[in-house]
Structures are given as C-alpha cells and as structure tokens.
Design a protein around this motif. Structure first.
Motif, PDB file in Angstrom:
ATOM      1  N   ALA A   3      36.001   2.524   3.732  1.00  0.00           N
ATOM      2  CA  ALA A   3      36.263   3.964   3.815  1.00  0.00           C
ATOM      3  C   ALA A   3      37.554   4.212   4.592  1.00  0.00           C
ATOM      4  N   ALA A   4      38.107   5.404   4.412  1.00  0.00           N
ATOM      5  CA  ALA A   4      39.344   5.786   5.102  1.00  0.00           C
ATOM      6  C   ALA A   4      39.073   6.058   6.581  1.00  0.00           C
ATOM      7  N   TYR A   5      40.102   5.914   7.397  1.00  0.00           N
ATOM      8  CA  TYR A   5      40.020   6.236   8.821  1.00  0.00           C
ATOM      9  C   TYR A   5      39.770   7.724   8.981  1.00  0.00           C
ATOM     10  N   ASP A   6      38.824   8.070   9.848  1.00  0.00           N
ATOM     11  CA  ASP A   6      38.497   9.467  10.135  1.00  0.00           C
ATOM     12  C   ASP A   6      39.079   9.846  11.492  1.00  0.00           C
ATOM     13  N   PRO A   7      40.122  10.697  11.514  1.00  0.00           N
ATOM     14  CA  PRO A   7      40.740  11.067  12.787  1.00  0.00           C
ATOM     15  C   PRO A   7      39.855  11.938  13.682  1.00  0.00           C
ATOM     16  N   GLN A   8      38.661  12.276  13.223  1.00  0.00           N
ATOM     17  CA  GLN A   8      37.725  13.056  14.039  1.00  0.00           C
ATOM     18  C   GLN A   8      36.679  12.171  14.715  1.00  0.00           C
ATOM     19  N   ASN A   9      36.839  10.838  14.650  1.00  0.00           N
ATOM     20  CA  ASN A   9      35.870   9.968  15.324  1.00  0.00           C
ATOM     21  C   ASN A   9      35.987  10.154  16.840  1.00  0.00           C
ATOM     22  N   ARG A  53      40.487   1.771  11.438  1.00  0.00           N
ATOM     23  CA  ARG A  53      39.028   1.830  11.312  1.00  0.00           C
ATOM     24  C   ARG A  53      38.390   0.570  11.884  1.00  0.00           C
ATOM     25  N   HIS A 102      36.536   3.402  14.744  1.00  0.00           N
ATOM     26  CA  HIS A 102      37.876   3.216  15.301  1.00  0.00           C
ATOM     27  C   HIS A 102      37.792   1.832  15.929  1.00  0.00           C
TER      28      HIS A 102
END
Length: 143
Positions: A3-9, A53, A102
């Motif tokens: 999955a793509a990196y989620d900048p809201q982690n 990620r 992350h």
C-alpha cells in the motif's frame, strides 16, 4: 503489492509536531522517542524523517541514517537502563507484525532472566516515559 505511504500515520504526525512524544534524539534525518506502549522499561523507537512505509520502500540513504541513529541510541539505552543486552527489531506489513505504517526500529533493553513484555495496547504513564526519555538523553550527552 504494498500500500501507499499514508502521511496521516501517527509517526508522521509526531514528526510534524501534531502529536507529542517523549523525544530522546533528533538529527536532520531521524528522530528517536519512547514507545508509548512499551514492551519493557526503556523501549525506544527510531524513525526516519523521510516518508517510508517500511524497509522495502525507504531510500538507501534514509536506511543508513536510521541504522546510525539506532546504534547511537541503542548504546545510550543500554547504558541508561544498565541492561545486560538489547533486542532490536523492525516489522514490515501486517503479516510481518507492523501496525504503524511508517518505518520504525524498536530498541529494547534486556535483562538476564526477564522475558520481553507483550505489546498489550496499553499506554504507559507519561511521567514514567518522561523519566525514561531523560535517562536516555543523559546517557547520550555523557557520550
């Protein structure tokens, strides 16, 4: 496919200062702080500042910076807690045990005859984490 990196982690939010953390070390490329759900006294995390990620999508330069910080902070953690040894680990993807997406490396001081605690999901007392962070920072400052 990953999955793509989620900048809201949560770790991205810590990096942006949106969520507090008990920080122990920071440089241009990495941040180290106390795990709020520790598996043992002194459980510390190291993360890159660059979005990644996990291990497989981090740049070689970011991985090198994380490795250098892990070594530096691990020495301080071992000293700060008078540990007999250390456990250092890193998870990738849900099947590998990763729960925060992350890249992060766990550093745990270990003691002869003491089992590693479980990641129960319970939050540690903030005053205890602050004390632990201060102990690690003092060990870093002492060299």
């Amino acid at each position: 496919m990953t999955a793509a990196y989620d900048p809201q982690n949560i770790f991205a939010k810590i990096l942006r200062g949106e969520i507090p953390a008990h920080r122990v070390y920071e440089d241009a490329h990495t941040l180290a702080f106390m795990d709020v759900m520790p598996q043992g006294e002194g459980h510390t995390l190291v993360i890159p500042k660059a979005p990644a990620r996990g291990l497989l999508d981090a740049s070689p330069e970011s991985l090198a910076a994380v490795a250098a910080t892990v070594q530096r902070v691990a020495r301080a953690v071992k000293t700060a807690f008078a540990a007999d040894g250390l456990t250092v680990f890193q998870y990738n993807e849900p099947a590998g045990g990763q729960t925060v997406f992350h890249l992060h490396v766990h550093i745990l001081p270990r003691f002869d005859g003491v089992a590693l605690g479980r990641h129960t999901g319970g939050m540690a007392d903030g005053a205890v984490l602050a004390d632990h962070a201060a102990r690690v920072r003092a060990a870093l400052d002492a060299g």
